[in-house]
Design a protein around this motif. Structure first.
Motif, PDB file in Angstrom:
ATOM      1  N   SER A  48      47.746  91.515  -6.411  1.00 45.52           N
ATOM      2  CA  SER A  48      48.204  92.154  -5.131  1.00 45.52           C
ATOM      3  C   SER A  48      47.216  92.061  -4.141  1.00 45.52           C
ATOM      4  O   SER A  48      46.053  91.972  -4.470  1.00 45.52           O
ATOM      5  CB  SER A  48      48.674  93.575  -5.401  1.00 45.52           C
ATOM      6  N   VAL A  49      47.604  92.069  -2.798  1.00 48.67           N
ATOM      7  CA  VAL A  49      46.657  92.039  -1.780  1.00 48.67           C
ATOM      8  C   VAL A  49      47.134  92.948  -0.490  1.00 48.67           C
ATOM      9  O   VAL A  49      48.438  92.806  -0.344  1.00 48.67           O
ATOM     10  CB  VAL A  49      46.320  90.730  -1.291  1.00 48.67           C
ATOM     11  N   SER A  50      46.378  93.590  -0.175  1.00 53.65           N
ATOM     12  CA  SER A  50      46.889  94.582   0.986  1.00 53.65           C
ATOM     13  C   SER A  50      46.036  94.849   2.271  1.00 53.65           C
ATOM     14  O   SER A  50      44.957  94.267   2.074  1.00 53.65           O
ATOM     15  CB  SER A  50      47.311  96.291   0.422  1.00 53.65           C
ATOM     16  N   PHE A  51      46.528  95.137   3.307  1.00 55.23           N
ATOM     17  CA  PHE A  51      45.530  95.463   4.450  1.00 55.23           C
ATOM     18  C   PHE A  51      45.940  97.066   4.929  1.00 55.23           C
ATOM     19  O   PHE A  51      46.891  97.541   4.718  1.00 55.23           O
ATOM     20  CB  PHE A  51      45.776  94.521   5.542  1.00 55.23           C
ATOM     21  N   GLY A  52      44.925  97.572   5.502  1.00 54.97           N
ATOM     22  CA  GLY A  52      44.922  98.850   6.209  1.00 54.97           C
ATOM     23  C   GLY A  52      44.335  98.958   7.317  1.00 54.97           C
ATOM     24  O   GLY A  52      43.708  97.982   7.779  1.00 54.97           O
ATOM     25  N   PRO A  53      43.729 100.137   7.638  1.00 61.86           N
ATOM     26  CA  PRO A  53      43.161 100.328   9.016  1.00 61.86           C
ATOM     27  C   PRO A  53      41.507  99.905   8.870  1.00 61.86           C
ATOM     28  O   PRO A  53      40.700 100.750   8.379  1.00 61.86           O
ATOM     29  CB  PRO A  53      43.025 101.766   9.256  1.00 61.86           C
ATOM     30  N   GLY A  54      41.391  98.732   9.281  1.00 64.44           N
ATOM     31  CA  GLY A  54      39.857  98.159   9.088  1.00 64.44           C
ATOM     32  C   GLY A  54      39.605  97.640   7.677  1.00 64.44           C
ATOM     33  O   GLY A  54      38.389  97.457   7.585  1.00 64.44           O
ATOM     34  N   PHE A  55      40.490  97.296   6.903  1.00 62.75           N
ATOM     35  CA  PHE A  55      39.975  96.861   5.634  1.00 62.75           C
ATOM     36  C   PHE A  55      41.263  95.869   4.923  1.00 62.75           C
ATOM     37  O   PHE A  55      42.374  96.032   5.348  1.00 62.75           O
ATOM     38  CB  PHE A  55      39.544  97.902   4.525  1.00 62.75           C
ATOM     39  N   THR A  56      40.852  94.965   4.145  1.00 64.04           N
ATOM     40  CA  THR A  56      41.656  94.335   3.138  1.00 64.04           C
ATOM     41  C   THR A  56      41.217  94.550   1.629  1.00 64.04           C
ATOM     42  O   THR A  56      40.076  94.913   1.532  1.00 64.04           O
ATOM     43  CB  THR A  56      41.684  92.817   3.427  1.00 64.04           C
ATOM     44  N   VAL A  57      42.096  94.658   0.904  1.00 65.31           N
ATOM     45  CA  VAL A  57      41.612  94.795  -0.507  1.00 65.31           C
ATOM     46  C   VAL A  57      42.778  93.898  -1.476  1.00 65.31           C
ATOM     47  O   VAL A  57      43.780  93.816  -1.128  1.00 65.31           O
ATOM     48  CB  VAL A  57      41.806  96.202  -1.044  1.00 65.31           C
ATOM     49  N   ALA A  58      42.092  93.296  -2.534  1.00 63.01           N
ATOM     50  CA  ALA A  58      42.757  92.041  -3.223  1.00 63.01           C
ATOM     51  C   ALA A  58      42.363  92.473  -4.719  1.00 63.01           C
ATOM     52  O   ALA A  58      41.265  92.882  -5.060  1.00 63.01           O
ATOM     53  CB  ALA A  58      42.755  90.859  -3.097  1.00 63.01           C
ATOM     54  N   ALA A  59      43.539  92.204  -5.607  1.00 62.72           N
ATOM     55  CA  ALA A  59      43.080  92.436  -7.025  1.00 62.72           C
ATOM     56  C   ALA A  59      44.013  91.481  -7.808  1.00 62.72           C
ATOM     57  O   ALA A  59      44.981  91.152  -7.325  1.00 62.72           O
ATOM     58  CB  ALA A  59      43.566  93.773  -7.619  1.00 62.72           C
ATOM     59  N   HIS A  60      43.307  90.861  -8.999  1.00 64.23           N
ATOM     60  CA  HIS A  60      44.132  90.050 -10.020  1.00 64.23           C
ATOM     61  C   HIS A  60      43.690  90.630 -11.265  1.00 64.23           C
ATOM     62  O   HIS A  60      42.729  90.869 -11.674  1.00 64.23           O
ATOM     63  CB  HIS A  60      43.553  88.644  -9.920  1.00 64.23           C
ATOM     64  N   THR A  61      44.844  90.705 -12.236  1.00 59.76           N
ATOM     65  CA  THR A  61      44.599  91.456 -13.484  1.00 59.76           C
ATOM     66  C   THR A  61      45.358  90.534 -14.518  1.00 59.76           C
ATOM     67  O   THR A  61      46.393  90.029 -14.502  1.00 59.76           O
ATOM     68  CB  THR A  61      45.474  92.863 -13.370  1.00 59.76           C
ATOM     69  N   TYR A  62      44.719  90.060 -15.441  1.00 59.82           N
ATOM     70  CA  TYR A  62      45.169  89.731 -16.807  1.00 59.82           C
ATOM     71  C   TYR A  62      45.594  90.686 -17.600  1.00 59.82           C
ATOM     72  O   TYR A  62      45.071  91.334 -18.533  1.00 59.82           O
ATOM     73  CB  TYR A  62      44.222  89.110 -17.708  1.00 59.82           C
ATOM     74  N   GLY A  63      47.041  91.052 -17.302  1.00 61.56           N
ATOM     75  CA  GLY A  63      47.505  92.432 -17.453  1.00 61.56           C
ATOM     76  C   GLY A  63      48.779  92.653 -16.977  1.00 61.56           C
ATOM     77  O   GLY A  63      49.505  92.025 -16.269  1.00 61.56           O
ATOM     78  N   THR A  64      49.270  93.930 -17.180  1.00 61.26           N
ATOM     79  CA  THR A  64      50.539  94.309 -16.478  1.00 61.26           C
ATOM     80  C   THR A  64      50.473  94.835 -15.225  1.00 61.26           C
ATOM     81  O   THR A  64      49.155  95.326 -14.848  1.00 61.26           O
ATOM     82  CB  THR A  64      51.317  95.491 -17.509  1.00 61.26           C
ATOM     83  N   PRO A  65      51.424  95.188 -14.542  1.00 58.12           N
ATOM     84  CA  PRO A  65      51.255  96.107 -13.023  1.00 58.12           C
ATOM     85  C   PRO A  65      50.714  97.311 -13.366  1.00 58.12           C
ATOM     86  O   PRO A  65      49.980  97.826 -12.605  1.00 58.12           O
ATOM     87  CB  PRO A  65      52.807  96.041 -12.874  1.00 58.12           C
ATOM     88  N   GLU A  66      51.081  98.114 -14.444  1.00 57.09           N
ATOM     89  CA  GLU A  66      50.616  99.275 -14.774  1.00 57.09           C
ATOM     90  C   GLU A  66      49.027  99.255 -14.906  1.00 57.09           C
ATOM     91  O   GLU A  66      48.333 100.067 -14.505  1.00 57.09           O
ATOM     92  CB  GLU A  66      51.424 100.113 -15.791  1.00 57.09           C
ATOM     93  N   GLN A  67      48.476  98.058 -15.680  1.00 56.15           N
ATOM     94  CA  GLN A  67      47.236  98.205 -15.854  1.00 56.15           C
ATOM     95  C   GLN A  67      46.368  97.946 -14.602  1.00 56.15           C
ATOM     96  O   GLN A  67      45.398  98.366 -14.272  1.00 56.15           O
ATOM     97  CB  GLN A  67      46.811  96.984 -16.712  1.00 56.15           C
ATOM     98  N   GLN A  68      46.971  97.107 -13.754  1.00 61.15           N
ATOM     99  CA  GLN A  68      46.420  96.811 -12.443  1.00 61.15           C
ATOM    100  C   GLN A  68      46.316  98.054 -11.721  1.00 61.15           C
ATOM    101  O   GLN A  68      45.270  98.371 -11.019  1.00 61.15           O
ATOM    102  CB  GLN A  68      47.034  95.460 -11.782  1.00 61.15           C
ATOM    103  N   THR A  69      47.311  98.727 -11.542  1.00 66.76           N
ATOM    104  CA  THR A  69      47.331 100.096 -10.744  1.00 66.76           C
ATOM    105  C   THR A  69      46.198 100.862 -11.288  1.00 66.76           C
ATOM    106  O   THR A  69      45.317 101.513 -10.450  1.00 66.76           O
ATOM    107  CB  THR A  69      48.628 100.628 -10.712  1.00 66.76           C
ATOM    108  N   GLU A  70      46.201 101.073 -12.680  1.00 68.86           N
ATOM    109  CA  GLU A  70      44.975 101.826 -13.244  1.00 68.86           C
ATOM    110  C   GLU A  70      43.792 101.436 -12.625  1.00 68.86           C
ATOM    111  O   GLU A  70      42.700 102.339 -12.347  1.00 68.86           O
ATOM    112  CB  GLU A  70      45.313 101.643 -14.772  1.00 68.86           C
TER     113      GLU A  70
END
Length: 243
Positions: free
Chosen positions: A204-226
């Motif tokens: 997943s990759v997102s943007f907000g006020p003045g930042f961007t953030v990205a993540a990649h997980t070898y696992g489930t959506p729940e594990q990435q959120t954690e």
């Protein structure tokens, strides 16, 4: 002025004033507080601000991993900027971003087979490669966070950002789009990716006020959120993440 344009304008003004020697308020994000020691290596995590080159992340943020459907951001950007300008390209781009439509990506990739590699060259993305098939393409969390930060700085009115702000609740294949970086506070827009076969793998990759953030997980959506929430707690501990 839209909220994305307003954010970019205020950041740009701050950068100019700082360059001129005038004191300005610093971004709330503090790289000095970032501690990735508790983030499992299954997840690569990267944060970028609007200042070129400013950002931080886990030690594996530069690791080349499957781009999954985040590759659709590169495909859509190429089609919008370097394609034939057709309404069809714009429609396919919207479907790719809002609904993560694989059929739309197949059509754009067939029409512009060198799109991903061209994007990698244009944005200096070292871990991003087309592999001759968008479904086999690679990128890194650093690359995708850098790419999105460049879009916010240089093209804040890009349709891609608007589409990320209005994702479908469920993707074209029925997958619910609601995990990972999308769960962070002050996020405006998100694009997700996931593997259809084999072991679970999500991005997943997102943007907000003045930042961007990205993540990649070898696992489930729940594990990435954690993992993402744990990482963000060291970036901006005073903000309570959405759970």
């Amino acid at each position: 002025m839209g909220r994305r344009a307003g954010v970019v304008a205020s950041v740009a003004a701050g950068v100019w004033l700082a360059a001129a020697g005038i004191a300005v308020a610093q971004p709330a994000l503090d790289p000095g507080t970032f501690d990735a020691s508790h983030i499992p290596p299954r997840t690569a995590f990267a944060v970028r601000t609007m200042v070129p080159g400013a950002g931080w992340g886990t030690a594996n943020q530069y690791q080349e991993r499957a781009a999954l459907s985040l590759a659709k951001l590169y495909l859509a950007d190429f089609a919008l900027k370097h394609g034939d300008g057709s309404a069809e390209d714009r429609d396919l781009g919207e479907r790719m971003i809002r609904k993560s439509d694989d059929a739309a990506a197949d059509r754009i990739a067939a029409k512009y087979p060198y799109a991903i590699d061209s994007e990698a060259a244009e944005y200096h993305l070292r871990a991003t490669h087309g592999q001759g098939n968008w479904e086999l393409s690679t990128t890194s969390t650093a690359d995708i966070a850098d790419f999105l930060a460049a879009k916010l700085r240089d093209e804040p009115d890009s349709p891609i950002l608007a589409w990320m702000e209005q994702p479908a609740e469920r993707a074209a294949d029925g997958t619910r789009q609601d995990w990972g970086t999308a769960r962070l506070p002050q996020v405006y827009g998100t694009k997700w990716g996931w593997a259809d076969l084999g072991d679970p793998e999500v991005a997943s990759v997102s943007f907000g006020p003045g930042f961007t953030v990205a993540a990649h997980t070898y696992g489930t959506p729940e594990q990435q959120t954690e993992d993402v929430l744990a990482a963000w707690s060291t970036v901006l501990p005073e903000m309570s993440p959405k759970r």
